[in-house]
Design a protein around this motif. Structure first.
Motif, PDB file in Angstrom:
ATOM      1  N   GLU A 159       0.837  -1.199   0.000  1.00 33.41           N
ATOM      2  CA  GLU A 159       0.000   0.000   0.000  1.00 33.41           C
ATOM      3  C   GLU A 159       0.871   1.247   0.000  1.00 33.41           C
ATOM      4  O   GLU A 159       1.880   1.326   0.689  1.00 33.41           O
ATOM      5  CB  GLU A 159      -0.897  -0.001   1.230  1.00 33.41           C
ATOM      6  CG  GLU A 159      -1.869   1.150   1.266  1.00 33.41           C
ATOM      7  CD  GLU A 159      -2.819   1.088   2.442  1.00 33.41           C
ATOM      8  OE1 GLU A 159      -2.916   2.087   3.165  1.00 33.41           O
ATOM      9  OE2 GLU A 159      -3.451   0.029   2.625  1.00 33.41           O
TER      10      GLU A 159
ATOM     11  N   TYR B 136      -3.544   3.232  -1.265  1.00 28.50           N
ATOM     12  CA  TYR B 136      -3.711   2.772  -2.648  1.00 28.50           C
ATOM     13  C   TYR B 136      -2.894   1.498  -2.837  1.00 28.50           C
ATOM     14  O   TYR B 136      -1.743   1.433  -2.417  1.00 28.50           O
ATOM     15  CB  TYR B 136      -3.206   3.857  -3.612  1.00 28.50           C
ATOM     16  CG  TYR B 136      -3.087   3.409  -5.049  1.00 28.50           C
ATOM     17  CD1 TYR B 136      -4.112   3.656  -5.943  1.00 28.50           C
ATOM     18  CD2 TYR B 136      -1.966   2.734  -5.498  1.00 28.50           C
ATOM     19  CE1 TYR B 136      -4.022   3.241  -7.269  1.00 28.50           C
ATOM     20  CE2 TYR B 136      -1.867   2.310  -6.820  1.00 28.50           C
ATOM     21  CZ  TYR B 136      -2.888   2.569  -7.689  1.00 28.50           C
ATOM     22  OH  TYR B 136      -2.796   2.153  -8.995  1.00 28.50           O
TER      23      TYR B 136
ATOM     24  N   GLU C  65      -2.710  -2.243  -5.683  1.00 32.89           N
ATOM     25  CA  GLU C  65      -3.259  -3.030  -6.786  1.00 32.89           C
ATOM     26  C   GLU C  65      -3.112  -4.504  -6.450  1.00 32.89           C
ATOM     27  O   GLU C  65      -2.092  -4.922  -5.909  1.00 32.89           O
ATOM     28  CB  GLU C  65      -2.519  -2.723  -8.093  1.00 32.89           C
ATOM     29  CG  GLU C  65      -2.725  -1.297  -8.551  1.00 32.89           C
ATOM     30  CD  GLU C  65      -2.063  -0.985  -9.888  1.00 32.89           C
ATOM     31  OE1 GLU C  65      -1.982  -1.892 -10.744  1.00 32.89           O
ATOM     32  OE2 GLU C  65      -1.632   0.167 -10.067  1.00 32.89           O
TER      33      GLU C  65
ATOM     34  N   SER D 205      -7.075  -5.377 -10.045  1.00 37.54           N
ATOM     35  CA  SER D 205      -7.973  -4.376  -9.471  1.00 37.54           C
ATOM     36  C   SER D 205      -7.163  -3.316  -8.747  1.00 37.54           C
ATOM     37  O   SER D 205      -6.091  -3.592  -8.210  1.00 37.54           O
ATOM     38  CB  SER D 205      -8.935  -5.017  -8.471  1.00 37.54           C
ATOM     39  OG  SER D 205      -9.793  -5.933  -9.107  1.00 37.54           O
TER      40      SER D 205
ATOM     41  N   TYR E 259      -7.379  -0.639  -5.582  1.00 31.17           N
ATOM     42  CA  TYR E 259      -8.101  -0.380  -4.336  1.00 31.17           C
ATOM     43  C   TYR E 259      -7.649   0.956  -3.768  1.00 31.17           C
ATOM     44  O   TYR E 259      -6.446   1.231  -3.709  1.00 31.17           O
ATOM     45  CB  TYR E 259      -7.818  -1.477  -3.303  1.00 31.17           C
ATOM     46  CG  TYR E 259      -8.366  -2.825  -3.673  1.00 31.17           C
ATOM     47  CD1 TYR E 259      -9.612  -3.234  -3.222  1.00 31.17           C
ATOM     48  CD2 TYR E 259      -7.642  -3.696  -4.489  1.00 31.17           C
ATOM     49  CE1 TYR E 259     -10.122  -4.479  -3.555  1.00 31.17           C
ATOM     50  CE2 TYR E 259      -8.142  -4.929  -4.837  1.00 31.17           C
ATOM     51  CZ  TYR E 259      -9.378  -5.318  -4.367  1.00 31.17           C
ATOM     52  OH  TYR E 259      -9.887  -6.552  -4.712  1.00 31.17           O
TER      53      TYR E 259
ATOM     54  N   LEU F  63      -8.440   3.227  -0.263  1.00 29.66           N
ATOM     55  CA  LEU F  63      -9.055   3.189   1.061  1.00 29.66           C
ATOM     56  C   LEU F  63      -8.959   4.575   1.701  1.00 29.66           C
ATOM     57  O   LEU F  63      -7.877   5.152   1.748  1.00 29.66           O
ATOM     58  CB  LEU F  63      -8.343   2.179   1.957  1.00 29.66           C
ATOM     59  CG  LEU F  63      -8.047   0.798   1.343  1.00 29.66           C
ATOM     60  CD1 LEU F  63      -7.144  -0.004   2.248  1.00 29.66           C
ATOM     61  CD2 LEU F  63      -9.336   0.057   1.085  1.00 29.66           C
TER      62      LEU F  63
ATOM     63  N   THR G  30     -14.039   2.004   0.849  1.00 26.73           N
ATOM     64  CA  THR G  30     -13.166   1.236  -0.025  1.00 26.73           C
ATOM     65  C   THR G  30     -13.679   1.370  -1.443  1.00 26.73           C
ATOM     66  O   THR G  30     -14.838   1.067  -1.727  1.00 26.73           O
ATOM     67  CB  THR G  30     -13.148  -0.260   0.361  1.00 26.73           C
ATOM     68  OG1 THR G  30     -12.718  -0.391   1.714  1.00 26.73           O
ATOM     69  CG2 THR G  30     -12.222  -1.051  -0.550  1.00 26.73           C
TER      70      THR G  30
ATOM     71  N   LYS H  93     -13.039  -0.010  -5.236  1.00 21.30           N
ATOM     72  CA  LYS H  93     -12.406  -1.086  -5.994  1.00 21.30           C
ATOM     73  C   LYS H  93     -12.717  -0.839  -7.469  1.00 21.30           C
ATOM     74  O   LYS H  93     -13.882  -0.782  -7.858  1.00 21.30           O
ATOM     75  CB  LYS H  93     -12.936  -2.447  -5.572  1.00 21.30           C
ATOM     76  CG  LYS H  93     -12.347  -3.590  -6.387  1.00 21.30           C
ATOM     77  CD  LYS H  93     -12.985  -4.924  -6.006  1.00 21.30           C
ATOM     78  CE  LYS H  93     -12.476  -6.044  -6.888  1.00 21.30           C
ATOM     79  NZ  LYS H  93     -13.197  -7.299  -6.617  1.00 21.30           N
TER      80      LYS H  93
ATOM     81  N   LYS I  81     -12.062  -2.353 -11.176  1.00 20.20           N
ATOM     82  CA  LYS I  81     -11.586  -3.461 -11.993  1.00 20.20           C
ATOM     83  C   LYS I  81     -12.098  -3.208 -13.405  1.00 20.20           C
ATOM     84  O   LYS I  81     -13.304  -3.283 -13.651  1.00 20.20           O
ATOM     85  CB  LYS I  81     -12.081  -4.802 -11.470  1.00 20.20           C
ATOM     86  CG  LYS I  81     -11.493  -5.964 -12.261  1.00 20.20           C
ATOM     87  CD  LYS I  81     -11.706  -7.289 -11.565  1.00 20.20           C
ATOM     88  CE  LYS I  81     -10.948  -8.368 -12.338  1.00 20.20           C
ATOM     89  NZ  LYS I  81     -10.822  -9.582 -11.586  1.00 20.20           N
TER      90      LYS I  81
ATOM     91  N   ARG J 154     -22.993  -0.816  -0.175  1.00 19.04           N
ATOM     92  CA  ARG J 154     -22.107  -1.298  -1.245  1.00 19.04           C
ATOM     93  C   ARG J 154     -22.792  -0.923  -2.551  1.00 19.04           C
ATOM     94  O   ARG J 154     -23.877  -1.420  -2.850  1.00 19.04           O
ATOM     95  CB  ARG J 154     -21.902  -2.801  -1.173  1.00 19.04           C
ATOM     96  CG  ARG J 154     -20.994  -3.322  -2.284  1.00 19.04           C
ATOM     97  CD  ARG J 154     -20.748  -4.824  -2.106  1.00 19.04           C
ATOM     98  NE  ARG J 154     -20.085  -5.370  -3.266  1.00 19.04           N
ATOM     99  CZ  ARG J 154     -20.709  -5.900  -4.310  1.00 19.04           C
ATOM    100  NH1 ARG J 154     -22.030  -5.980  -4.340  1.00 19.04           N
ATOM    101  NH2 ARG J 154     -20.030  -6.381  -5.328  1.00 19.04           N
TER     102      ARG J 154
END
Length: 141
Positions: free
Chosen positions: A2, A31, A33, A37, A39, A41, A54, A56, A58, A73
């Motif tokens: 991260e 941040y 990968e 994907s 990510y 946070l 979060t 995500k 992709k 979500r």
């Protein structure tokens, strides 16, 4: 591994009367990968409570997961409507996310994602929305 990025989040929401609300947030975020994907946070404060977010990404599918005092979500996939529950201390709200467009641009040290969508309730549009995310760091190609 991260790394830290500077994340700017801008949200625009126009209700059925035409009234527009704009929210802006600029924070330090994590941040990384993994498995094709990206990510991101980050935390935000809403009504004095911490919300852990979060993102995500992709391909061109973006998922936003919120945890804490607000839980949801949301999945943004172009041309699709995904149902979601928005849970707060005031109760639970069922809503749909009907995504019109997802744009992803990587330009040097900036990742920019723009999502145009409608929030729906009972199959009817209740607001037109735009979400713009800009994460500033160095990205591998």
């Amino acid at each position: 591994m991260e790394k830290k990025v500077r994340l700017a989040v801008t949200g625009r929401q126009r209700d059925e009367t035409g009234e527009e609300t704009v929210t802006e947030l600029c924070v330090e975020a994590g941040y990384f990968e993994r498995n094709d994907s990206i990510y991101i946070l980050y935390e935000e404060i809403q009504e004095g409570a911490v919300i852990k977010n979060t993102l995500k990404l992709k391909g061109s599918i973006l998922e936003l997961t919120k945890g804490g005092a607000v839980r949801t979500r949301m999945v943004f996939q172009e041309g699709k409507e995904c149902l979601s529950e928005y849970v707060t201390s005031y109760g639970c709200l069922q809503m749909g996310v009907r995504t019109e467009r997802v744009e992803v641009i990587r330009d040097g040290a900036v990742l920019r994602v723009r999502v145009v969508y409608e929030l729906t309730s009972g199959g009817y549009a209740v607001s037109s929305c735009e979400l713009i995310l800009e994460a500033m760091t160095a990205f591998s190609q």
